[in-house]
Scaffold this motif. Structure first.
Motif, mmCIF file in Angstrom:
data_model
loop_
_atom_site.group_PDB
_atom_site.id
_atom_site.type_symbol
_atom_site.label_atom_id
_atom_site.label_comp_id
_atom_site.label_asym_id
_atom_site.label_seq_id
_atom_site.Cartn_x
_atom_site.Cartn_y
_atom_site.Cartn_z
ATOM 1 N N ALA A 15 -4.317 2.394 -7.447
ATOM 2 C CA ALA A 15 -4.798 1.203 -8.149
ATOM 3 C C ALA A 15 -4.965 0.034 -7.188
ATOM 4 C CB ALA A 15 -3.840 0.836 -9.279
ATOM 5 N N LEU A 16 -4.034 -0.120 -6.252
ATOM 6 C CA LEU A 16 -4.153 -1.198 -5.274
ATOM 7 C C LEU A 16 -5.401 -1.012 -4.421
ATOM 8 C CD1 LEU A 16 -0.456 -1.516 -4.004
ATOM 9 C CD2 LEU A 16 -1.550 -2.743 -5.869
ATOM 10 N N ALA A 17 -5.619 0.221 -3.968
ATOM 11 C CA ALA A 17 -6.781 0.506 -3.135
ATOM 12 C C ALA A 17 -8.087 0.315 -3.904
ATOM 13 C CB ALA A 17 -6.685 1.927 -2.589
ATOM 14 N N GLU A 18 -8.093 0.741 -5.156
ATOM 15 C CA GLU A 18 -9.300 0.599 -5.970
ATOM 16 C C GLU A 18 -9.673 -0.860 -6.195
ATOM 17 O OE1 GLU A 18 -8.336 2.724 -9.496
ATOM 18 O OE2 GLU A 18 -8.362 4.690 -8.497
ATOM 19 N N HIS A 19 -8.690 -1.732 -6.135
ATOM 20 C CA HIS A 19 -8.938 -3.159 -6.341
ATOM 21 C C HIS A 19 -9.089 -3.927 -5.022
ATOM 22 C CE1 HIS A 19 -7.731 -2.242 -10.482
ATOM 23 N NE2 HIS A 19 -8.304 -3.379 -10.814
ATOM 24 N N GLY A 20 -9.248 -3.210 -3.916
ATOM 25 C CA GLY A 20 -9.638 -3.862 -2.672
ATOM 26 C C GLY A 20 -8.595 -4.020 -1.591
ATOM 27 N N LEU A 21 -7.345 -3.664 -1.857
ATOM 28 C CA LEU A 21 -6.328 -3.755 -0.810
ATOM 29 C C LEU A 21 -6.425 -2.505 0.063
ATOM 30 C CD1 LEU A 21 -3.952 -5.643 0.072
ATOM 31 C CD2 LEU A 21 -2.438 -4.039 -1.114
ATOM 32 N N ARG A 22 -6.571 -2.677 1.353
ATOM 33 C CA ARG A 22 -6.682 -1.530 2.249
ATOM 34 C C ARG A 22 -5.301 -1.110 2.734
ATOM 35 N NH1 ARG A 22 -10.622 -0.643 7.594
ATOM 36 N NH2 ARG A 22 -10.202 1.610 7.740
ATOM 37 N N LEU A 23 -4.946 0.109 2.477
ATOM 38 C CA LEU A 23 -3.670 0.673 2.918
ATOM 39 C C LEU A 23 -3.938 1.325 4.263
ATOM 40 C CD1 LEU A 23 -2.690 2.128 -0.564
ATOM 41 C CD2 LEU A 23 -2.138 -0.123 0.392
ATOM 42 N N SER A 24 -3.777 0.547 5.316
ATOM 43 C CA SER A 24 -4.370 0.881 6.601
ATOM 44 C C SER A 24 -3.433 1.489 7.625
ATOM 45 C CB SER A 24 -5.010 -0.375 7.203
ATOM 46 O OG SER A 24 -4.042 -1.401 7.356
ATOM 47 N N GLY A 25 -2.177 1.696 7.275
ATOM 48 C CA GLY A 25 -1.251 2.307 8.223
ATOM 49 C C GLY A 25 -0.243 3.188 7.513
ATOM 50 N N HIS A 26 0.067 4.338 8.113
ATOM 51 C CA HIS A 26 0.977 5.304 7.490
ATOM 52 C C HIS A 26 1.934 5.864 8.532
ATOM 53 C CE1 HIS A 26 -2.651 5.151 4.989
ATOM 54 N NE2 HIS A 26 -1.902 5.526 3.981
ATOM 55 N N ASP A 27 3.072 6.349 8.050
ATOM 56 C CA ASP A 27 3.995 7.014 8.962
ATOM 57 C C ASP A 27 3.585 8.475 9.100
ATOM 58 O OD1 ASP A 27 4.921 8.377 6.722
ATOM 59 O OD2 ASP A 27 6.877 7.396 6.686
ATOM 60 N N GLU A 28 4.397 9.246 9.798
ATOM 61 C CA GLU A 28 4.033 10.639 10.064
ATOM 62 C C GLU A 28 4.044 11.502 8.812
ATOM 63 O OE1 GLU A 28 5.141 12.043 14.347
ATOM 64 O OE2 GLU A 28 6.885 10.951 13.563
ATOM 65 N N ASP A 29 4.699 11.020 7.756
ATOM 66 C CA ASP A 29 4.718 11.752 6.491
ATOM 67 C C ASP A 29 3.635 11.263 5.531
ATOM 68 O OD1 ASP A 29 6.946 13.297 7.268
ATOM 69 O OD2 ASP A 29 8.303 11.674 6.681
ATOM 70 N N GLY A 30 2.798 10.343 5.996
ATOM 71 C CA GLY A 30 1.717 9.837 5.156
ATOM 72 C C GLY A 30 2.114 8.703 4.239
ATOM 73 N N GLN A 31 3.315 8.153 4.406
ATOM 74 C CA GLN A 31 3.759 7.030 3.568
ATOM 75 C C GLN A 31 3.168 5.712 4.077
ATOM 76 O OE1 GLN A 31 5.636 7.673 0.743
ATOM 77 N NE2 GLN A 31 5.165 9.778 1.392
ATOM 78 N N VAL A 32 2.742 4.864 3.151
ATOM 79 C CA VAL A 32 2.083 3.608 3.525
ATOM 80 C C VAL A 32 3.068 2.668 4.213
ATOM 81 C CG1 VAL A 32 0.940 1.542 2.651
ATOM 82 C CG2 VAL A 32 0.378 3.782 1.690
ATOM 83 N N ARG A 33 2.629 2.144 5.352
ATOM 84 C CA ARG A 33 3.475 1.229 6.115
ATOM 85 C C ARG A 33 2.754 -0.068 6.489
ATOM 86 N NH1 ARG A 33 6.679 3.733 3.850
ATOM 87 N NH2 ARG A 33 8.123 5.286 4.682
ATOM 88 N N ILE A 34 1.413 -0.123 6.288
ATOM 89 C CA ILE A 34 0.648 -1.331 6.565
ATOM 90 C C ILE A 34 -0.380 -1.520 5.452
ATOM 91 C CG2 ILE A 34 -0.806 -2.591 8.207
ATOM 92 C CD1 ILE A 34 0.089 -0.686 10.394
ATOM 93 N N ALA A 35 -0.562 -2.761 5.037
ATOM 94 C CA ALA A 35 -1.622 -3.100 4.082
ATOM 95 C C ALA A 35 -2.355 -4.328 4.601
ATOM 96 C CB ALA A 35 -1.037 -3.380 2.699
ATOM 97 N N GLU A 36 -3.644 -4.402 4.304
ATOM 98 C CA GLU A 36 -4.443 -5.543 4.746
ATOM 99 C C GLU A 36 -5.525 -5.830 3.723
ATOM 100 O OE1 GLU A 36 -7.657 -3.874 7.856
ATOM 101 O OE2 GLU A 36 -5.575 -3.363 8.403
ATOM 102 N N LEU A 37 -6.104 -7.003 3.824
ATOM 103 C CA LEU A 37 -7.122 -7.429 2.868
ATOM 104 C C LEU A 37 -8.418 -7.696 3.609
ATOM 105 C CD1 LEU A 37 -7.485 -8.010 -0.154
ATOM 106 C CD2 LEU A 37 -6.893 -10.392 0.314
#
Length: 265
Positions: A192-214
């Motif tokens: 839902a966050l991504a669909e509304h324009g927040l870019r989840l732009s960084g992940h750890d080695e397990d694919g968990q979100v660690r960075i977000a940007e606008l």
């Protein structure tokens, strides 16, 4: 309410000749390592990078009043710091919202990252009932939940998405980062966050979100890790440096816009 600078840099002028006024939103404590690091980082930014920052500490309990008066919107940068649970969740969220809506350079680290996602979910995505487990452990709908494994004192690899602000700032696709947290985003709400324009732009080695940007914001970046803990504080992390540079640029642009009408007379 805080009304005076708690940390003021008096170093030589920045690379643009402007000094950036930055709000450090958080409940300052000598027991929070990142808070202790801030003066060292400000000194290093001025001496090593010619980025001069005049930093004001604003407790979260005071942040709503700063927002209501319009004072927070007059800063050149807003950094929501670690140190949760905050005295005022509402204050932290109000500061984030002003930076997001007013185009003020923004950085959120650790608790700042968590509350950035919370503010966006509630204000932009319409997920008004989502909660942070640290603030409201009895809530039915968690956006920020306890991590399966604590990241307190942990270091881990982070991968930034190609073409993202995070990759541009880090200067590489992968970096080793420092954590000090027990909470992170609940994956089921992230689409839902991504669909509304927040870019989840960084992940750890397990694919968990660690960075977000606008995207389409002058500078809006939030990290679950704490870049301010990198090294010994004498060489600012690229993310801290990029945030300071964006704030200084904001100060220069603001000064130019004010000088324009006068120069035309």
């Amino acid at each position: 309410m805080t009304t005076a600078a708690d940390i003021t840099q008096t170093s030589p002028a920045s690379r643009t000749g402007k000094i950036a006024r930055v709000a450090l939103v958080g409940d300052r404590s000598p027991h929070v390592t990142s808070h202790v690091r801030i003066p060292l980082l400000l000194d290093a930014l001025a001496s090593r990078d010619a980025l001069v920052v005049d930093a004001y500490w604003i407790p979260t309990a005071d942040a709503e009043a700063w927002v209501a008066s319009g004072s927070l919107a007059r800063f050149d940068g807003v950094w929501v710091l670690p140190g949760s649970p905050y005295a005022s969740e509402a204050g932290a969220l109000a500061a984030i919202r002003v930076a997001r809506e007013e185009g003020i350079p923004f950085l959120g680290t650790c608790g700042g990252f968590q509350h950035t996602l919370l503010e966006y979910a509630r204000s932009v995505c319409g997920l008004t009932a989502v909660a942070h487990a640290e603030n409201d452990p009895g809530a039915e709908d968690m956006l920020i939940a306890p991590l399966a494994c604590s990241l307190v004192g942990h270091q881990g690899l982070v991968r930034a998405e190609p073409g993202s602000l995070a990759e541009s700032v880090l200067g590489a696709e992968r970096s080793m980062e420092h954590y000090h947290c027990n909470y992170g985003p609940e994956p089921r709400h992230l689409p839902a966050l991504a669909e509304h324009g927040l870019r989840l732009s960084g992940h750890d080695e397990d694919g968990q979100v660690r960075i977000a940007e606008l995207p389409r914001h002058p500078f809006f970046l939030a990290t679950l890790f704490q870049p301010e803990l990198s090294g010994d504080g004498t060489r600012p992390h690229p993310i801290v440096r990029a945030f300071a540079a964006a704030a200084v640029e904001h100060a220069a642009s603001r000064a130019d816009s004010h000088a324009g009408p006068a120069a035309a007379q």
